[in-house]
Design an enzyme around this catalytic site. Structure first.
Site, mmCIF file in Angstrom:
data_model
loop_
_atom_site.group_PDB
_atom_site.id
_atom_site.type_symbol
_atom_site.label_atom_id
_atom_site.label_comp_id
_atom_site.label_asym_id
_atom_site.label_seq_id
_atom_site.Cartn_x
_atom_site.Cartn_y
_atom_site.Cartn_z
ATOM 1 N N LYS B 145 0.845 -1.175 0.000
ATOM 2 C CA LYS B 145 0.000 0.000 0.000
ATOM 3 C C LYS B 145 0.881 1.225 0.000
ATOM 4 O O LYS B 145 2.085 1.083 0.185
ATOM 5 C CB LYS B 145 -0.959 -0.016 1.193
ATOM 6 C CG LYS B 145 -0.287 -0.325 2.555
ATOM 7 C CD LYS B 145 -1.228 -0.161 3.691
ATOM 8 C CE LYS B 145 -1.869 -1.407 4.210
ATOM 9 N NZ LYS B 145 -2.637 -1.302 5.427
ATOM 10 N N LYS B 170 0.905 -9.469 0.821
ATOM 11 C CA LYS B 170 -0.348 -9.434 0.068
ATOM 12 C C LYS B 170 -0.586 -8.047 -0.490
ATOM 13 O O LYS B 170 -0.052 -7.051 0.005
ATOM 14 C CB LYS B 170 -1.518 -9.830 0.970
ATOM 15 C CG LYS B 170 -1.863 -8.809 2.044
ATOM 16 C CD LYS B 170 -3.117 -9.211 2.805
ATOM 17 C CE LYS B 170 -3.570 -8.141 3.795
ATOM 18 N NZ LYS B 170 -4.116 -6.930 3.165
ATOM 19 N N ASP B 172 -2.726 -4.783 -0.628
ATOM 20 C CA ASP B 172 -3.745 -4.192 0.213
ATOM 21 C C ASP B 172 -5.090 -4.581 -0.387
ATOM 22 O O ASP B 172 -5.230 -4.698 -1.609
ATOM 23 C CB ASP B 172 -3.594 -2.672 0.270
ATOM 24 C CG ASP B 172 -4.496 -2.065 1.330
ATOM 25 O OD1 ASP B 172 -4.489 -2.565 2.465
ATOM 26 O OD2 ASP B 172 -5.219 -1.110 1.028
ATOM 27 N N HIS B 261 -10.148 -12.136 3.487
ATOM 28 C CA HIS B 261 -10.163 -10.784 4.045
ATOM 29 C C HIS B 261 -11.578 -10.410 4.491
ATOM 30 O O HIS B 261 -12.539 -10.753 3.814
ATOM 31 C CB HIS B 261 -9.663 -9.787 2.985
ATOM 32 C CG HIS B 261 -9.409 -8.415 3.542
ATOM 33 N ND1 HIS B 261 -10.423 -7.512 3.788
ATOM 34 C CD2 HIS B 261 -8.262 -7.811 3.917
ATOM 35 C CE1 HIS B 261 -9.891 -6.400 4.293
ATOM 36 N NE2 HIS B 261 -8.581 -6.554 4.376
#
Lengths: 377, 377
Positions: B145, B170, B172, B261
């Site tokens: 990010k 991962k 964002d 998520h």
């Protein structure tokens, strides 16, 4: 501190309104945190004075105290943050903020780029009035149930209900591909039954099978439905996704009406201070995702929605929303024929009246359906 | 009254536990109504003494007062009501009951037929310990990010983070296919960067791109990720559906770890008396749907989950659940390196520690990552 970044951003913004519950003095800092959370999810103090700070982080457009402990905050998000895709659009609106305490999503407006991209209902109110040759009256809907019946029995029911004058005869939302009535067999039988009734009476009833299927089988079920001549589709976006419904609505190869069912979505409206407002879930989001008809539980039935919530939902279904066509609200959930007049008085004539089990109380389904049809005058 | 129906039903039952809030004296009738609602959704007085009544309507298995205004009710549902399909399984658990007032889904157990059908995590705790050659330590995760960075910048970050020893790097969850960093370009660049770092150090870090895509593009994005050599996938089942995640987990052609998520799922846990319990959403459902790692907001971060909720989630991730492999809980959301010890004390060593923005506070990402790795001892 990250390096300054320059970006090409159009300036078009989505407007999302959140209600914060808690001390009003904290609302601005909570809103600023939310505007970061929904976009960059990164420590704002590490972002220089660049286009990420100026364009990507959500912009607080207004902040209004609406009660002793409630503040409404409008946040503008650059349309580019969505990549013009519906799942990421939902993510920007309420992805991580769904996990924040006492924040409720209460309104959404989208700019013209997203209106053009998402499309909304293919038929909407005007399209279904034309399809059913019903220029003024409310539309009637019912469901084939209970689970456990055979395809033949469901087809007999569908035939009787169509003869009685029901416009939309949908699968109960519980019907998927159970061994008692496999999807393909049921859909072929019910589609044929409604077609036969239409041929006999000249009416225009449609059968709407439920496309509640595993991800990998969704296309196949839709193809079976289209191949069988189903007149519409029942979609449960809480289970199969809002974007799947949107794609069906936008697909010229589908081209039949879509009814959105609220299954599983109730979790979003179960908290007074969190989740998503009733009218956003069952009105705005259903409509942006292409439902022509949105089912919700009427007040005074088996469920708990208030008169106020039902008014807000039906308003969101039909209010101006860019170029997006108005959508039919469909009030159901333990409704009875004797409440028909009250419901039309309450909702007006642009309403789908959905009555399921109660039609089974009379001598014959056909007579009950005809009585329902007569009751709307 | 409908005609009596005989059905071939195995007797295998799903067990769902609901908490009803309200006067305990009303709990039984409310539970009986729910057991009808979730199955036949039809007036029970119109069903004869047949197999629909005896087998299809949910069966109340127990009823226990757990507080002055709370009653826990276990309902058994014939496994056939689900058609052995995940979306309809969720519909039976909480489709229409999500719309009932003051009913919360608090526990789910499934019989062996569904265990075999759904499968659960492909890797789970043991599989990822082997993959990362980490027999005992907690695993480390972070996110690329902020949104607005270019694919090249994300790839540089991924390279540094892998060199520093982060296991799972991962996207964002906000990264989809925005113009700033198109999916394909980003995934190719980041996959290559992590591969290069692994080659240099001999470590086994993986990059996990976010597959948050329109329905029609999901397969394509997964193929791009696999083609680029991504080591895992980040899935947002609240937006793209639990069943899509389950199919990815079950697909031998995918065969890489899946991180679930919580985006958009917070709506289900926002009410104390409705929705779905934290541990069911982020534990049991994520696990049944095949996540190897389930992210949830840690207590004391930016979000609102209590210590108790976090304990319940991590327990649900790892408790015995038929033959379903245990899943890694991943606590994140505003976490910092200096809380590492506290988190391991709290969760034990079968935990994924997820730290995002805080790693950007140091001199270099690589050094911050290495400090994070050192902190777990």
């Amino acid at each position: 501190m990250i390096e300054p970044t320059r970006l090409d951003v159009s300036g078009e913004r989505i407007r999302a309104v959140y209600e914060f519950t808690g001390p009003p003095v904290e609302a601005r800092s909570r809103a600023e945190a939310l505007a970061v959370e929904q976009t960059i999810e990164f420590p704002a103090d590490l972002v220089p004075d660049d286009d990420i700070r100026g364009q990507i982080i959500g912009r607080i457009e207004s902040l209004e105290e609406t009660g002793p402990r409630t503040v409404r905050v409008a946040v503008g998000y650059a349309v580019e943050t969505t990549g013009l895709e519906f799942p990421q659009f939902l993510n920007v609106l309420f992805g991580n903020s769904s996990l924040l305490p006492d924040v409720k999503l209460v309104d959404v407006e989208i700019p013209s780029t997203l209106v053009a991209r998402f499309g909304g209902p293919r038929f909407g109110i005007a399209g279904l009035r034309e399809m059913f040759d019903a220029p003024e009256r409310p539309l009637l809907a019912t469901a084939l149930k209970p689970m456990g019946m055979s395809p033949e029995r469901f087809a007999e029911m569908a035939y009787e209900l169509a003869l009685g004058g029901i416009d939309m005869i949908k699968d109960d939302h519980s019907l998927a591909d159970q061994p008692f009535a496999r999807f393909e067999e049921r859909v072929r039988a019910c589609s044929a039954a409604v077609r036969r009734a239409n041929e006999e009476t000249g009416s225009k009833s449609i059968y709407m099978p439920s496309i509640n299927a595993p991800h990998r089988l969704l296309d196949e079920r839709v193809e079976i439905a289209l191949g069988a001549g189903a007149g519409g589709l029942l979609i449960l976006p809480g289970l199969t996704g809002f974007d799947h419904m949107r794609e069906l609505a936008a697909d010229d190869g589908v081209g039949i009406p879509i009814m959105g069912h609220p299954a599983f979505l109730g979790g979003f409206v179960s908290s007074p201070t969190g989740g998503i407002a009733h009218d956003v879930v069952f009105g705005t989001l259903m409509r942006l995702a292409g439902a022509d008809v949105s089912i919700f539980p009427n007040f005074g039935g088996r469920f708990s929605f208030s008169r106020e919530a039902c008014t807000e939902i039906s308003t969101a279904c039909r209010r101006p929303l860019g170029e997006i066509a108005p959508m039919w609200p469909a009030a159901g959930g333990g409704m009875t024929v004797d409440r028909t007049g009250e419901m039309v008085d309450f909702y007006g004539r642009d309403i789908v009246l959905l009555i399921g089990g109660d039609l089974h109380r009379g001598e014959s389904l056909r007579e009950s359906a005809a009585a329902f049809r007569s009751a709307i005058g």
